[in-house]
Design an enzyme around this catalytic site. Structure first.
Site, short mmCIF file in Angstrom:
data_model
loop_
_atom_site.label_atom_id
_atom_site.label_comp_id
_atom_site.label_asym_id
_atom_site.label_seq_id
_atom_site.Cartn_x
_atom_site.Cartn_y
_atom_site.Cartn_z
N GLN A 75 0.82 -1.21 0.00
CA GLN A 75 0.00 0.00 0.00
C GLN A 75 0.86 1.27 0.00
O GLN A 75 0.47 2.30 0.56
CB GLN A 75 -0.94 -0.01 1.20
CG GLN A 75 -2.09 -0.98 1.07
CD GLN A 75 -3.02 -0.62 -0.08
OE1 GLN A 75 -3.24 0.55 -0.38
NE2 GLN A 75 -3.55 -1.63 -0.76
N SER A 76 2.00 1.20 -0.65
CA SER A 76 2.93 2.33 -0.67
C SER A 76 2.35 3.56 -1.37
O SER A 76 1.96 3.50 -2.55
CB SER A 76 4.22 1.91 -1.39
OG SER A 76 5.04 3.02 -1.68
#
Length: 330
Positions: A75-76
């Site tokens: 989920q960068s």
């Protein structure tokens, strides 16, 4: 190199606004809290990495690269903005993401796919350990890859926040009443945001305390994040000819709010996200700004700021990740 000689390419909408969090400040009963809205930088739902990418992707184009590679967690926020910037500039984007491919993509990962990024899953390695092998593979295919460092954190990336500090000073001067911030609080992770603000303060003769809330566990001693941060600051100051002689003891990096580690949502993050949403209509993310705001709230409750001071929270973005953490936030 000269700080003003390095080119950038426009990817975001700047300056980002600064305004008071009047209701939250009243609720907490401490200093007046202001917020710098880098969640509104405009690239792919915003975030602070846009500032770094304006310089990093300009460097990629200047070097004739045709694809970019970067890494992060599934989920960068950094990877999502890199993918969007690459799409805008016609560069192929490769993302090396920690974990395994989920049954269904959501949050930042869904956006990565919409930007046509090529996803390479790397299991427990989320900080780009597999990038060198991917570089070799792409070069063997006749490609010319450009590696955007983890979090965009090198000297070129730090330029974005050196200039961001100057942007903030101009905004302070423009307030109807002279506003000076005793402290600037933000999530500190890969280092370029923290580095840029420290050097930006030095260049502008600023007086604010630069306070990073560490959001990730790391090694201790010479390989600690704090040591790496100091090395980045010293290297960037040297490369950019900035007069800086601060030591590691001068860095304000708060390790008290790491909790169970990176991306693990607890009471601290849930409360901060809820308070900002309910009192100000502002969304924080579960990993970075939720933890950093949670730390700021706790510091206010512990009377660590003067009641009549002005404290700035630098919102670094990340709201798309909320949807991937729905179970942890309910």
């Amino acid at each position: 190199m000269s700080i003003n000689a390095i080119e950038k390419i426009e990817l975001g909408v700047f300056p980002t606004p600064v305004h008071k969090l009047t209701r939250l400040s009243a609720h907490l009963g401490g200093p007046q809290i202001y917020i710098k809205r880098d969640d509104l930088t405009g690239l792919a739902l915003g975030g602070n990495k846009t500032r770094k990418l304006e310089y990093l992707l300009a460097d990629a184009l200047a070097k004739g690269c045709d694809c970019v590679i970067t890494a992060g967690a599934a989920q960068s926020n950094h990877c999502r903005q890199t993918a969007a910037g690459a799409a805008k500039l016609g560069l192929t984007c490769h993302l090396v993401l920690g974990g395994q491919a989920p049954d269904m993509a959501n949050g930042n990962l869904l956006l990565d796919q919409l930007f046509a990024a090529h996803i390479h899953w790397s299991g427990e390695k989320r900080k780009g350990e597999d990038i060198p092998a991917l570089v070799d593979q792409l070069r063997a295919q006749g490609k010319k890859p450009y590696v955007v460092p983890y979090g965009g954190s090198n000297t070129i990336g730090a330029l974005g926040f050196i200039h961001a500090y100057s942007e903030l000073m101009i905004q302070c001067d423009a307030f109807a009443q002279d506003v000076q911030f005793s402290d600037i609080v933000f999530a500190s992770s890969s280092g370029a945001t923290h580095c840029g603000l420290v050097l930006g303060k030095q260049m502008n003769n600023g007086n604010s305390n630069i306070i990073g809330i560490n959001i990730d566990k790391d090694e201790q001693g010479k390989d600690s994040y704090k040591s790496q941060l100091q090395q980045l600051i010293e290297h960037s100051a040297s490369q950019l000819a900035i007069d800086y002689n601060g030591s590691i003891d001068d860095l304000h990096l708060i390790d008290d709010y790491i909790g169970q580690g990176y991306g693990v949502v607890g009471r601290l993050e849930r409360e901060a996200i809820a308070l900002c949403a309910q009192y100000e209509g502002i969304l924080l993310d579960p990993v970075y700004t939720g933890r950093a705001m949670g730390g700021l709230i706790d510091m206010i409750r512990r009377k660590q700021f003067k009641a009549d001071s002005n404290v700035l929270f630098w919102h670094t973005g990340g709201a798309p990740a909320i949807f991937a953490y729905a179970d942890a936030l309910q």
